[in-house]
Scaffold this motif. Structure first.
Motif, PDB file in Angstrom:
ATOM      1  N   VAL A 138      55.549  20.457  69.399  1.00 64.06           N
ATOM      2  CA  VAL A 138      56.737  20.345  70.296  1.00 64.06           C
ATOM      3  C   VAL A 138      56.137  19.755  71.528  1.00 64.06           C
ATOM      4  CG1 VAL A 138      58.411  21.567  71.596  1.00 64.06           C
ATOM      5  CG2 VAL A 138      57.627  22.556  69.523  1.00 64.06           C
ATOM      6  N   ILE A 139      57.118  18.913  72.197  1.00 63.49           N
ATOM      7  CA  ILE A 139      56.803  18.149  73.287  1.00 63.49           C
ATOM      8  C   ILE A 139      58.099  18.701  74.248  1.00 63.49           C
ATOM      9  CG2 ILE A 139      56.951  16.192  74.734  1.00 63.49           C
ATOM     10  CD1 ILE A 139      55.862  14.691  72.346  1.00 63.49           C
ATOM     11  N   LEU A 140      57.644  19.386  75.391  1.00 63.95           N
ATOM     12  CA  LEU A 140      58.433  20.076  76.314  1.00 63.95           C
ATOM     13  C   LEU A 140      58.950  19.055  77.444  1.00 63.95           C
ATOM     14  CD1 LEU A 140      60.175  22.370  77.288  1.00 63.95           C
ATOM     15  CD2 LEU A 140      57.975  23.415  78.288  1.00 63.95           C
ATOM     16  N   VAL A 141      60.226  19.093  77.539  1.00 64.64           N
ATOM     17  CA  VAL A 141      60.668  18.046  78.885  1.00 64.64           C
ATOM     18  C   VAL A 141      60.941  19.276  79.970  1.00 64.64           C
ATOM     19  CG1 VAL A 141      62.046  16.485  79.750  1.00 64.64           C
ATOM     20  CG2 VAL A 141      61.409  16.329  77.535  1.00 64.64           C
ATOM     21  N   VAL A 142      60.360  19.070  80.853  1.00 61.14           N
ATOM     22  CA  VAL A 142      60.707  20.096  82.272  1.00 61.14           C
ATOM     23  C   VAL A 142      61.396  19.306  83.087  1.00 61.14           C
ATOM     24  CG1 VAL A 142      59.608  21.517  83.915  1.00 61.14           C
ATOM     25  CG2 VAL A 142      58.478  21.420  81.640  1.00 61.14           C
ATOM     26  N   GLY A 143      62.716  19.750  83.186  1.00 64.11           N
ATOM     27  CA  GLY A 143      63.600  19.192  84.235  1.00 64.11           C
ATOM     28  C   GLY A 143      63.279  19.811  85.530  1.00 64.11           C
ATOM     29  N   LEU A 144      62.711  18.813  86.494  1.00 64.20           N
ATOM     30  CA  LEU A 144      62.360  19.645  88.069  1.00 64.20           C
ATOM     31  C   LEU A 144      63.376  19.683  88.788  1.00 64.20           C
ATOM     32  CD1 LEU A 144      58.814  17.230  88.239  1.00 64.20           C
ATOM     33  CD2 LEU A 144      58.931  19.716  87.703  1.00 64.20           C
ATOM     34  N   ARG A 145      63.647  20.869  88.938  1.00 68.04           N
ATOM     35  CA  ARG A 145      64.562  21.302  89.756  1.00 68.04           C
ATOM     36  C   ARG A 145      64.320  22.926  90.148  1.00 68.04           C
ATOM     37  NH1 ARG A 145      69.552  20.428  85.653  1.00 68.04           N
ATOM     38  NH2 ARG A 145      69.037  22.001  83.939  1.00 68.04           N
ATOM     39  N   LEU A 146      65.058  23.664  90.957  1.00 68.55           N
ATOM     40  CA  LEU A 146      64.881  24.911  91.454  1.00 68.55           C
ATOM     41  C   LEU A 146      65.041  25.840  90.179  1.00 68.55           C
ATOM     42  CD1 LEU A 146      64.463  26.814  93.896  1.00 68.55           C
ATOM     43  CD2 LEU A 146      67.052  26.947  93.759  1.00 68.55           C
ATOM     44  N   GLY A 147      64.121  26.588  89.672  1.00 71.62           N
ATOM     45  CA  GLY A 147      64.290  27.497  88.677  1.00 71.62           C
ATOM     46  C   GLY A 147      63.348  27.031  87.454  1.00 71.62           C
ATOM     47  N   CYS A 148      62.821  25.758  87.590  1.00 72.98           N
ATOM     48  CA  CYS A 148      62.110  25.160  86.436  1.00 72.98           C
ATOM     49  C   CYS A 148      61.041  26.012  86.176  1.00 72.98           C
ATOM     50  CB  CYS A 148      61.766  23.782  86.632  1.00 72.98           C
ATOM     51  SG  CYS A 148      60.709  23.325  87.999  1.00 72.98           S
ATOM     52  N   LEU A 149      60.094  26.237  87.076  1.00 71.04           N
ATOM     53  CA  LEU A 149      59.093  27.371  86.650  1.00 71.04           C
ATOM     54  C   LEU A 149      59.281  28.319  85.474  1.00 71.04           C
ATOM     55  CD1 LEU A 149      57.194  27.483  90.028  1.00 71.04           C
ATOM     56  CD2 LEU A 149      57.022  25.675  88.307  1.00 71.04           C
ATOM     57  N   ASN A 150      60.337  28.992  85.974  1.00 74.05           N
ATOM     58  CA  ASN A 150      60.576  30.263  84.845  1.00 74.05           C
ATOM     59  C   ASN A 150      61.089  29.665  83.561  1.00 74.05           C
ATOM     60  OD1 ASN A 150      61.405  33.101  84.609  1.00 74.05           O
ATOM     61  ND2 ASN A 150      63.533  32.267  84.568  1.00 74.05           N
ATOM     62  N   HIS A 151      62.038  28.594  83.831  1.00 73.59           N
ATOM     63  CA  HIS A 151      62.578  28.035  82.461  1.00 73.59           C
ATOM     64  C   HIS A 151      61.495  27.639  81.530  1.00 73.59           C
ATOM     65  CE1 HIS A 151      66.559  27.518  84.533  1.00 73.59           C
ATOM     66  NE2 HIS A 151      66.544  28.753  84.084  1.00 73.59           N
TER      67      HIS A 151
END
Length: 221
Positions: A138-151
């Motif tokens: 799996v390659i994970l795309v992290v959408g950088l916005r508030l809350g992204c760390l937890n997600h």
């Protein structure tokens, strides 16, 4: 058989298609035969599914549309709901057969999931079940916005619980006003057990040629 990767996101709207296309273009630049796959898409505009069209444009081989995109629905809602409204049940074996057909044509198959990793696909199965059925890293795309760390951390837990490896992750800058951007990326680098493949800047007019340089696919091994 081809090498495949399953691209998921920390949520819907995190830029999975942009990253999937960048991966295809980066592998193509290495001389690989590449094809993108969107097993399930929900949400069309004037009879066109733009995610699918972008993946086709980024691929360098021709493949049957029904293999690239076995399930397409008009309403922009959760796949299981869209399927119910259409009187269809999403069958993972159909998707597996389509993936196998693509893998016989290409060196690299990039499979873009729908929504987040645990999005429901039918009454019992989710995107995690699809990734597991295809047995893909799996390659994970992290959408950088508030809350992204937890997600991001919760999504990686779900990936590990599915018994799949995290091949790498991409930081996608989807909020141009996000505070402490670099600090958030550094926190994710410290906590995510997988290589950072690249940082995608906020650029709505990005041309495909520029995308090739964004991701370091060599780090995928």
């Amino acid at each position: 058989m081809a090498q495949g990767y399953f691209v998921t996101g920390t949520d819907t709207g995190t830029g999975k298609t942009t990253v999937s296309c960048a991966l295809l273009q980066a592998f193509a630049a290495q001389g690989k035969k590449v094809v993108g796959m969107k097993p399930v898409v929900a949400g069309s505009e004037n009879g066109r599914w733009h995610d699918v069209e972008q993946l086709i444009a980024a691929s360098n081989i021709s493949a049957a549309r029904e293999h690239i995109n076995p399930y397409a629905f008009d309403p922009p809602v959760s796949p299981h709901t869209a399927a119910q409204q259409a009187g269809v049940e999403i069958d993972l074996t159909v998707i597996q057969r389509a993936y196998q057909a693509l893998s016989r044509q290409a060196d690299i198959v990039i499979v873009e999931g729908a929504g987040g990793f645990l999005v429901p696909l039918n009454a019992q199965q989710t995107g995690a079940d699809l990734a597991r059925a295809l047995n893909l890293p799996v390659i994970l795309v992290v959408g950088l916005r508030l809350g992204c760390l937890n997600h991001a951390l919760l999504t990686v837990q779900a990936i590990r619980a599915a018994g799949l490896p995290l091949a790498g992750w991409v930081a996608n800058c989807i909020d141009p006003q996000m505070q402490l951007l670099e600090e958030n990326i550094a926190t994710l680098e410290q906590r995510l057990d997988g290589p950072l493949l690249g940082v995608v800047p906020f650029d709505q007019e990005m041309i495909p040629r520029k995308r090739v340089r964004l991701l370091d696919v060599i780090r995928l091994g």
